[in-house]
Design a protein around this motif. Structure first.
Motif, mmCIF file in Angstrom:
data_model
loop_
_atom_site.group_PDB
_atom_site.id
_atom_site.type_symbol
_atom_site.label_atom_id
_atom_site.label_comp_id
_atom_site.label_asym_id
_atom_site.label_seq_id
_atom_site.Cartn_x
_atom_site.Cartn_y
_atom_site.Cartn_z
ATOM 1 N N VAL A 170 0.884 -1.170 0.000
ATOM 2 C CA VAL A 170 0.000 0.000 0.000
ATOM 3 C C VAL A 170 0.917 1.215 0.000
ATOM 4 C CG1 VAL A 170 -1.815 1.224 1.237
ATOM 5 C CG2 VAL A 170 -1.764 -1.286 1.280
ATOM 6 N N ILE A 171 0.741 2.103 -0.968
ATOM 7 C CA ILE A 171 1.613 3.288 -1.047
ATOM 8 C C ILE A 171 0.843 4.510 -0.551
ATOM 9 C CG2 ILE A 171 3.109 4.685 -2.516
ATOM 10 C CD1 ILE A 171 3.218 2.319 -4.475
ATOM 11 N N GLY A 172 1.304 5.084 0.566
ATOM 12 C CA GLY A 172 0.676 6.268 1.155
ATOM 13 C C GLY A 172 -0.071 5.918 2.427
ATOM 14 N N ARG A 223 -3.570 15.423 8.894
ATOM 15 C CA ARG A 223 -2.739 16.090 9.910
ATOM 16 C C ARG A 223 -2.971 17.602 9.905
ATOM 17 N NH1 ARG A 223 2.752 16.098 9.484
ATOM 18 N NH2 ARG A 223 2.694 15.839 7.256
ATOM 19 N N TYR A 224 -3.489 18.125 8.783
ATOM 20 C CA TYR A 224 -3.666 19.576 8.654
ATOM 21 C C TYR A 224 -5.043 20.027 9.129
ATOM 22 C CZ TYR A 224 0.382 19.201 5.617
ATOM 23 O OH TYR A 224 1.633 18.953 5.120
ATOM 24 N N ALA A 225 -5.937 19.080 9.357
ATOM 25 C CA ALA A 225 -7.325 19.463 9.666
ATOM 26 C C ALA A 225 -7.439 19.984 11.094
ATOM 27 C CB ALA A 225 -8.255 18.271 9.432
ATOM 28 N N ASN A 226 -7.977 21.170 11.216
ATOM 29 C CA ASN A 226 -8.135 21.823 12.505
ATOM 30 C C ASN A 226 -9.131 21.055 13.372
ATOM 31 O OD1 ASN A 226 -8.177 24.077 14.347
ATOM 32 N ND2 ASN A 226 -10.093 24.686 13.383
ATOM 33 N N LEU A 227 -10.319 20.838 12.832
ATOM 34 C CA LEU A 227 -11.357 20.096 13.555
ATOM 35 C C LEU A 227 -12.189 19.319 12.542
ATOM 36 C CD1 LEU A 227 -12.492 19.760 16.464
ATOM 37 C CD2 LEU A 227 -14.178 21.501 15.871
ATOM 38 N N VAL A 228 -12.206 17.987 12.697
ATOM 39 C CA VAL A 228 -13.002 17.150 11.793
ATOM 40 C C VAL A 228 -14.340 16.895 12.475
ATOM 41 C CG1 VAL A 228 -13.119 14.915 10.605
ATOM 42 C CG2 VAL A 228 -10.915 16.087 10.874
ATOM 43 N N LEU A 231 2.957 -1.185 4.241
ATOM 44 C CA LEU A 231 2.470 0.191 4.059
ATOM 45 C C LEU A 231 3.666 1.146 3.983
ATOM 46 C CD1 LEU A 231 0.245 2.368 4.037
ATOM 47 C CD2 LEU A 231 0.100 2.155 6.522
ATOM 48 N N LEU A 232 3.852 1.774 2.819
ATOM 49 C CA LEU A 232 5.001 2.668 2.608
ATOM 50 C C LEU A 232 4.557 4.129 2.646
ATOM 51 C CD1 LEU A 232 6.682 0.799 -0.414
ATOM 52 C CD2 LEU A 232 7.138 0.512 2.037
ATOM 53 N N GLU A 233 5.287 4.958 3.371
ATOM 54 C CA GLU A 233 4.927 6.373 3.495
ATOM 55 C C GLU A 233 6.180 7.241 3.334
ATOM 56 O OE1 GLU A 233 2.180 8.500 3.855
ATOM 57 O OE2 GLU A 233 3.769 9.996 3.816
HETATM 58 C C1 LIG Z 1 -6.925 21.734 6.011
HETATM 59 C C2 LIG Z 1 -7.727 20.513 5.695
HETATM 60 C C3 LIG Z 1 -8.849 20.225 6.453
HETATM 61 C C4 LIG Z 1 -9.608 19.082 6.176
HETATM 62 N N1 LIG Z 1 -10.715 18.844 6.943
HETATM 63 C C5 LIG Z 1 -11.476 17.764 6.691
HETATM 64 C C6 LIG Z 1 -12.630 17.509 7.471
HETATM 65 O O1 LIG Z 1 -12.957 18.246 8.405
HETATM 66 N N2 LIG Z 1 -13.369 16.413 7.168
HETATM 67 C C7 LIG Z 1 -13.036 15.559 6.143
HETATM 68 O O2 LIG Z 1 -13.748 14.565 5.929
HETATM 69 N N3 LIG Z 1 -11.938 15.779 5.389
HETATM 70 C C8 LIG Z 1 -11.164 16.863 5.627
HETATM 71 N N4 LIG Z 1 -10.043 17.099 4.863
HETATM 72 C C9 LIG Z 1 -9.751 16.179 3.741
HETATM 73 C C10 LIG Z 1 -9.042 14.895 4.209
HETATM 74 O O3 LIG Z 1 -7.925 15.235 5.010
HETATM 75 C C11 LIG Z 1 -8.618 14.084 2.991
HETATM 76 O O4 LIG Z 1 -9.749 13.797 2.211
HETATM 77 C C12 LIG Z 1 -7.932 12.759 3.379
HETATM 78 O O5 LIG Z 1 -6.784 12.995 4.179
HETATM 79 C C13 LIG Z 1 -7.531 11.972 2.129
HETATM 80 O O6 LIG Z 1 -6.897 10.788 2.499
HETATM 81 P P1 LIG Z 1 -5.939 9.990 1.481
HETATM 82 O O7 LIG Z 1 -5.365 8.881 2.290
HETATM 83 O O8 LIG Z 1 -6.665 9.670 0.235
HETATM 84 O O9 LIG Z 1 -4.798 11.026 1.051
HETATM 85 P P2 LIG Z 1 -3.775 11.871 1.918
HETATM 86 O O10 LIG Z 1 -4.354 12.221 3.223
HETATM 87 O O11 LIG Z 1 -3.339 12.985 1.032
HETATM 88 O O12 LIG Z 1 -2.553 10.867 2.170
HETATM 89 C C14 LIG Z 1 -1.708 10.472 1.126
HETATM 90 C C15 LIG Z 1 -0.393 10.004 1.732
HETATM 91 O O13 LIG Z 1 0.434 9.418 0.716
HETATM 92 C C16 LIG Z 1 1.781 9.797 0.923
HETATM 93 N N5 LIG Z 1 2.493 9.705 -0.357
HETATM 94 C C17 LIG Z 1 2.262 10.415 -1.493
HETATM 95 N N6 LIG Z 1 3.115 10.034 -2.470
HETATM 96 C C18 LIG Z 1 3.911 9.076 -1.928
HETATM 97 C C19 LIG Z 1 4.995 8.303 -2.450
HETATM 98 N N7 LIG Z 1 5.406 8.450 -3.725
HETATM 99 N N8 LIG Z 1 5.594 7.408 -1.630
HETATM 100 C C20 LIG Z 1 5.174 7.223 -0.336
HETATM 101 N N9 LIG Z 1 4.151 7.945 0.201
HETATM 102 C C21 LIG Z 1 3.521 8.848 -0.588
HETATM 103 C C22 LIG Z 1 1.667 11.245 1.427
HETATM 104 O O14 LIG Z 1 2.850 11.642 2.113
HETATM 105 C C23 LIG Z 1 0.440 11.151 2.326
HETATM 106 O O15 LIG Z 1 0.787 10.838 3.663
HETATM 107 C C24 LIG Z 1 -9.257 18.217 5.115
HETATM 108 C C25 LIG Z 1 -8.119 18.506 4.349
HETATM 109 C C26 LIG Z 1 -7.367 19.637 4.633
HETATM 110 C C27 LIG Z 1 -6.162 19.949 3.796
#
Ligand SMILES: Cc1cc2nc3c(=O)[nH]c(=O)nc-3n(C[C@H](O)[C@H](O)[C@H](O)COP(=O)(O)OP(=O)(O)OC[C@H]3O[C@@H](n4cnc5c(N)ncnc54)[C@H](O)[C@@H]3O)c2cc1C
Length: 300
Positions: free
Chosen positions: A9-11, A43-48, A32-34
């Motif tokens: 799993v990448i990410g 990590r950036y979300a203030n309050l979910v 799981l690779l990160e």
């Molecule tokens: C400020 C902010 C507030 C938010 N608030 C809400 C909220 O209140 N409610 C809600 O439902 N959603 C919220 N969201 C949206 C939510 O955070 C995202 O929808 C969710 O995190 C998506 O998850 P994901 O795993 O698909 O992607 P991501 O969270 O983007 O994770 C992807 C991961 O993959 C890693 N990665 C990328 N490329 C590579 C690579 N080549 N090799 C290894 N690792 C890699 C990245 O480092 C990252 O850790 C918010 C987003 C932001 C920015």
């Protein structure tokens, strides 16, 4: 290092963590690779406040901590490795080249999320990382409390980050090119904590003025600020895939590739529907598809 696994799993954002928890409970050796820190954008979300199970809401970093603990409780771990490329082998398996070496697997789930959409403005690139940022956490490393910060964008993320920064003691203006597209609730909260909102103005030019930034707006107005955080949309982060894999990707409603054993999950394939709950559902859905494939069933 060349490590073979059943599935990679990448990410390690919400989608990748959910996929890995599912796969480990189903008895698979899931790696799981990160490349950065676990939790991704959460990590950036203030309050979910829209993720069920947490009446009153939960801070993004706290939810990440719970997700990570859950992963560890099923014997999973986040391996720190940034994947540079993914390619297929003749026997149908995959090779992920990473900062930690090569990993091979029979199936792969790509949960790499999104990257900030860059904007084109004269002189902007050379200021990146000093006074111009696309990443809140990078900005926080440099900014000092009391600084004037402009967030350029009008979506939920712009306002959520504006509230976050204002609560930390920065003076924040959310500046958007058109009318804000965020939840009314977020805009009301932003106003309550003292975030200034300017709508319908775009930045035409950015200049250094001493240690500060001079923003020239389209109505000939100017703003002198300490830093700017750009939040003008996001796009899928899929650079690790070569052209033939990219061409095999389906749509947001059908997040499968035409390559057996290769799946996408989360924001990387969700289009504009970027939410934690959706990313988690998509991670589990891809994990179930991978499970079927690894057990000898169809790929999807
Ligand atoms: C400020 C902010 C507030 C938010 N608030 C809400 C909220 O209140 N409610 C809600 O439902 N959603 C919220 N969201 C949206 C939510 O955070 C995202 O929808 C969710 O995190 C998506 O998850 P994901 O795993 O698909 O992607 P991501 O969270 O983007 O994770 C992807 C991961 O993959 C890693 N990665 C990328 N490329 C590579 C690579 N080549 N090799 C290894 N690792 C890699 C990245 O480092 C990252 O850790 C918010 C987003 C932001 C920015």
């Amino acid at each position: 290092m060349d490590v073979g696994s059943e599935v990679i799993v990448i990410g390690a954002g919400p989608a990748g963590i959910a996929a890995t928890i599912y796969l480990r409970r189903a008895g698979f050796d899931a790696l799981l690779l990160e490349g950065g820190r676990p939790g991704g954008l959460l990590r950036y979300a203030n309050l979910v406040e829209n993720y069920p199970g947490f009446p009153g809401g939960i801070e993004g970093p706290r939810l990440v901590e719970l997700f990570t603990r859950h992963l560890e409780s099923v014997g999973g771990a986040v391996v720190k490795a940034a994947v540079n490329s993914l390619r297929t082998k003749g026997d149908g398996s995959f090779i992920a080249s990473s900062s930690l070496g090569e990993f091979t697997a029979k199936a792969v789930i790509i949960a790499t999320g999104t990257k900030a959409r860059r904007i084109e403005l004269p002189g902007l690139t050379k200021l990146e990382g000093r006074t111009v940022f696309y990443d809140l956490i990078e900005l926080l490393v440099q900014a000092k409390s009391g600084e004037q910060i402009v967030i350029y964008g009008g979506g939920d993320a712009a306002f959520d980050q504006g509230i976050h920064l204002r609560k930390k003691g920065y003076w924040v203006t959310v500046l958007s090119r058109s009318r804000s597209r965020c939840l009314l609730l977020l805009m009301e909260r932003a106003l309550e904590v003292g975030v200034r909102i300017i709508e319908g103005r775009s930045i035409k030019n950015v200049k250094e003025k001493g240690e500060k930034l001079l923003l020239e707006l389209d109505d000939s107005g100017t703003m002198l600020v300490d830093r700017i955080l750009i939040a003008c949309g996001r796009e899928p982060r899929l650079e690790i895939l070569g052209p033939s894999i990219l061409a095999s990707i389906g749509s947001a409603d059908r997040p499968f590739t035409s390559i057996p054993g290769l799946y996408l999950a989360g924001d990387a394939v969700s289009g504009e529907r970027r939410q934690v709950g959706i990313a988690i559902g998509s991670g589990i859905s891809s994990a179930m598809a991978a499970e079927g494939y690894l057990r000898g069933g169809p790929s999807r």
